[in-house]
Design a protein around this motif. Structure first.
Motif, short mmCIF file in Angstrom:
data_model
loop_
_atom_site.label_atom_id
_atom_site.label_comp_id
_atom_site.label_asym_id
_atom_site.label_seq_id
_atom_site.Cartn_x
_atom_site.Cartn_y
_atom_site.Cartn_z
N THR A 198 0.75 -1.40 0.14
CA THR A 198 -0.09 0.15 -0.16
C THR A 198 0.99 1.27 0.17
O THR A 198 1.87 1.52 0.74
CB THR A 198 -0.95 0.08 1.10
OG1 THR A 198 -1.87 -1.02 1.45
CG2 THR A 198 -1.67 1.39 1.36
N VAL A 199 0.68 2.11 -0.75
CA VAL A 199 1.29 3.44 -0.93
C VAL A 199 0.47 4.63 -0.75
O VAL A 199 -0.78 4.60 -1.13
CB VAL A 199 2.05 3.47 -2.33
CG1 VAL A 199 3.08 2.27 -2.31
CG2 VAL A 199 1.02 3.53 -3.47
N ALA A 200 1.09 5.85 -0.39
CA ALA A 200 0.44 7.17 -0.73
C ALA A 200 0.69 7.67 -2.09
O ALA A 200 1.66 8.39 -1.97
CB ALA A 200 0.77 8.08 0.57
N ILE A 201 -0.31 7.44 -2.80
CA ILE A 201 0.17 7.68 -4.43
C ILE A 201 -0.41 9.11 -4.52
O ILE A 201 -1.34 9.69 -4.27
CB ILE A 201 -0.52 6.96 -5.34
CG1 ILE A 201 0.30 6.89 -6.52
CG2 ILE A 201 -1.94 6.84 -5.33
CD1 ILE A 201 -0.04 5.72 -7.64
N VAL A 202 0.13 9.89 -5.40
CA VAL A 202 -0.27 11.18 -6.13
C VAL A 202 -0.54 10.69 -7.75
O VAL A 202 0.63 10.42 -8.50
CB VAL A 202 0.93 12.24 -5.96
CG1 VAL A 202 0.23 13.59 -6.56
CG2 VAL A 202 1.13 12.63 -4.56
N MET B 4 5.52 13.01 -15.09
CA MET B 4 6.33 12.07 -14.18
C MET B 4 5.49 11.64 -13.01
O MET B 4 5.73 11.24 -11.94
CB MET B 4 7.33 13.26 -13.52
CG MET B 4 8.25 13.62 -14.36
SD MET B 4 9.75 14.81 -13.62
CE MET B 4 10.71 13.27 -12.78
N PHE B 5 4.05 11.50 -13.33
CA PHE B 5 3.00 11.09 -12.53
C PHE B 5 2.44 9.70 -13.32
O PHE B 5 2.48 9.85 -14.38
CB PHE B 5 1.83 12.21 -12.12
CG PHE B 5 2.62 13.05 -11.15
CD1 PHE B 5 2.37 13.12 -9.68
CD2 PHE B 5 3.04 13.98 -11.68
CE1 PHE B 5 3.02 14.13 -8.90
CE2 PHE B 5 3.72 15.26 -10.82
CZ PHE B 5 3.65 15.24 -9.65
N PRO B 6 1.73 8.80 -12.33
CA PRO B 6 1.43 8.74 -11.04
C PRO B 6 3.06 8.52 -10.13
O PRO B 6 3.96 7.96 -10.87
CB PRO B 6 0.73 7.44 -10.94
CG PRO B 6 0.88 6.80 -11.85
CD PRO B 6 1.11 7.71 -13.09
N ARG B 7 3.19 8.97 -9.03
CA ARG B 7 4.21 8.80 -8.26
C ARG B 7 3.91 8.75 -6.85
O ARG B 7 2.93 9.19 -6.23
CB ARG B 7 4.88 10.40 -8.54
CG ARG B 7 6.34 10.28 -8.16
CD ARG B 7 6.98 11.71 -8.51
NE ARG B 7 8.37 11.77 -8.43
CZ ARG B 7 9.30 11.62 -9.25
NH1 ARG B 7 8.77 11.16 -10.35
NH2 ARG B 7 10.72 11.63 -9.14
N VAL B 8 4.78 8.09 -6.30
CA VAL B 8 5.00 7.81 -4.74
C VAL B 8 6.16 8.61 -4.21
O VAL B 8 7.49 8.33 -4.62
CB VAL B 8 5.43 6.28 -4.46
CG1 VAL B 8 5.39 6.13 -2.80
CG2 VAL B 8 4.15 5.45 -4.97
N PHE B 9 6.13 9.68 -3.36
CA PHE B 9 7.00 10.39 -2.55
C PHE B 9 7.49 9.65 -1.50
O PHE B 9 7.04 8.68 -0.87
CB PHE B 9 6.64 11.77 -2.37
CG PHE B 9 6.20 12.55 -3.74
CD1 PHE B 9 7.53 13.14 -4.36
CD2 PHE B 9 5.06 12.68 -4.44
CE1 PHE B 9 7.15 13.99 -5.50
CE2 PHE B 9 4.79 13.33 -5.65
CZ PHE B 9 5.95 13.91 -5.98
N GLY B 10 8.02 10.46 -0.55
CA GLY B 10 8.30 10.23 0.89
C GLY B 10 9.86 9.91 0.73
O GLY B 10 10.83 9.28 0.04
N HIS B 11 10.79 10.38 1.54
CA HIS B 11 12.20 10.63 1.62
C HIS B 11 12.65 10.48 3.11
O HIS B 11 13.75 10.89 3.35
CB HIS B 11 12.73 11.46 0.85
CG HIS B 11 12.62 12.83 1.02
ND1 HIS B 11 11.44 13.47 0.89
CD2 HIS B 11 13.29 13.69 1.55
CE1 HIS B 11 11.61 14.71 1.16
NE2 HIS B 11 12.66 15.01 1.57
#
Length: 362
Positions: A4-8, A54-61
């Motif tokens: 499961t991801v928080a996707i944009v 560059m989407f859909p994309r999963v961020f987080g760093h």
């Protein structure tokens, strides 16, 4: 595997929790079960500004978690290790060889393009690519693929919820003070914008016993947070900021840090320095800054930036954890935890100044 991801899904969208397929780990990759992930302003800014393609994309760093699998060529990281995730670097170019891993010549490909260097993506949905590999992790996810160069193994007794932000925001602010400016008791430091990065800088300045510390921010709550680190608060909405900073620092600050990325504020930060003072610009947002050329040319001042506080996360993350344990980097109460399901609430809260550093937990 499914995760499961928080996707944009497209530029400017909110985050949404969705299931995707995660590929790997490949030969040089590490599969991490994410326990906690900090939200950084960079995640918010880039979800609204990266090109649509560059989407859909999963961020987080700012991820932290437990290693579940490693590729055959991975060294120094094993299954069961607790890790803090940070930015990637090739560890082979000239800057990396000189210890300046934040300035890696391959940083763009390794951290921002959304895919592996062979063009494949770690995430897919219904057979179509989902861009990930953000800072070599994309940790707004239940599971993430990372690499030995951006995995920092930490003691299993360390609370991963508290140290997730050490991978970027806290590292950047503290590193700018500890690695770049290195002020001492005879110096003064002014920080413009005291969110997570600015407050981490103040915490580091307190550790170094900097003589005078000033925090400029329009929010009373942020100035109150800064006071814990010995900073004198200045409200830019009700005073001539440059003159007040000069009064508080005996003619001008030795050093200044800007985290706002607002051109007019950067100019104020420059003007509030003493002769030969140094300003570090850390904010992300503005494409151009206007500076006071006469002031610059007549004073010998230095204006520069710093990537991740010139830190090597394999050195800086353990250093900050040790300082925190010793009571010398007391940033725990800057963190507000949210379940991942409330990610958009956390974005709204941090933009409104209600919280300093949201950290998401599963």
């Amino acid at each position: 595997m499914k995760t499961t991801v928080a996707i944009v899904n497209q530029q400017g969208d909110d985050f949404s929790l969705q299931d995707v397929e995660l590929d790997g780990p490949r030969d040089d990759e590490i599969l991490v079960r994410i326990v906690a992930t900090g939200l950084c302003h960079t995640d918010i800014h880039l979800k609204d500004t990266l090109p649509e393609l560059m989407f859909p994309r999963v961020f987080g760093h700012e991820g932290a978690g437990v290693v579940e699998a490693v590729g055959p060529s991975v060294k120094n990281v094993t299954v069961g290790d607790h890790v803090v995730l940070s930015f990637r670097s090739c560890r082979a170019c000239t800057d990396c060889a000189n210890g300046l891993v934040g300035y890696c010549g391959n940083a763009m490909a390794l951290n921002y393009m959304g895919m592996r260097t062979d063009g494949s993506t770690t995430y897919t949905r219904d057979g179509s690519p989902v861009y990930g590999n953000f800072f070599g992790q994309s940790s707004l996810s239940m599971h993430a693929i990372a690499y030995a160069d951006n995995c920092v193994v930490v003691d299993k007794a360390v609370d991963l919820t508290k140290v997730a932000p050490y991978g970027c925001g806290f590292q950047t602010g503290a590193g700018t003070v500890l690695n770049v400016l290195k002020p001492g008791p005879a110096d003064s430091l002014v920080v413009y914008g005291v969110g997570a990065v600015g407050l981490a800088a103040l915490a580091a300045a307190k550790h170094l016993k900097v003589g005078t510390i000033v925090a400029v921010d329009p929010l009373q709550s942020r100035r109150d947070a800064a006071a814990k680190f010995g900073a004198i608060g200045v409200n830019p909405s009700s005073t001539d900021v440059v003159e007040q900073v000069k009064q508080l620092t005996g003619g001008g600050a030795s050093y200044a840090i800007d985290t706002t990325a607002i051109s007019a504020v950067v100019k104020q930060a420059q003007q509030s320095l003493r002769s030969r003072g140094t300003l570090i610009a850390l904010g992300l947002g503005a494409e151009e800054y206007t500076i006071d050329a006469i002031d610059l040319l007549q004073s010998g001042k230095v204006i520069r930036s710093s990537i991740e506080g010139d830190s090597d996360p394999h050195e800086m993350v353990p250093r900050l954890i040790a300082l925190n344990a010793a009571g010398e980097f007391d940033v725990d109460d800057l963190i507000a935890t949210y379940p991942f399901s409330e990610i958009n609430t956390a974005v709204a809260d941090v933009l409104a100044g209600k919280v300093v550093k949201p950290v998401f937990v599963w």
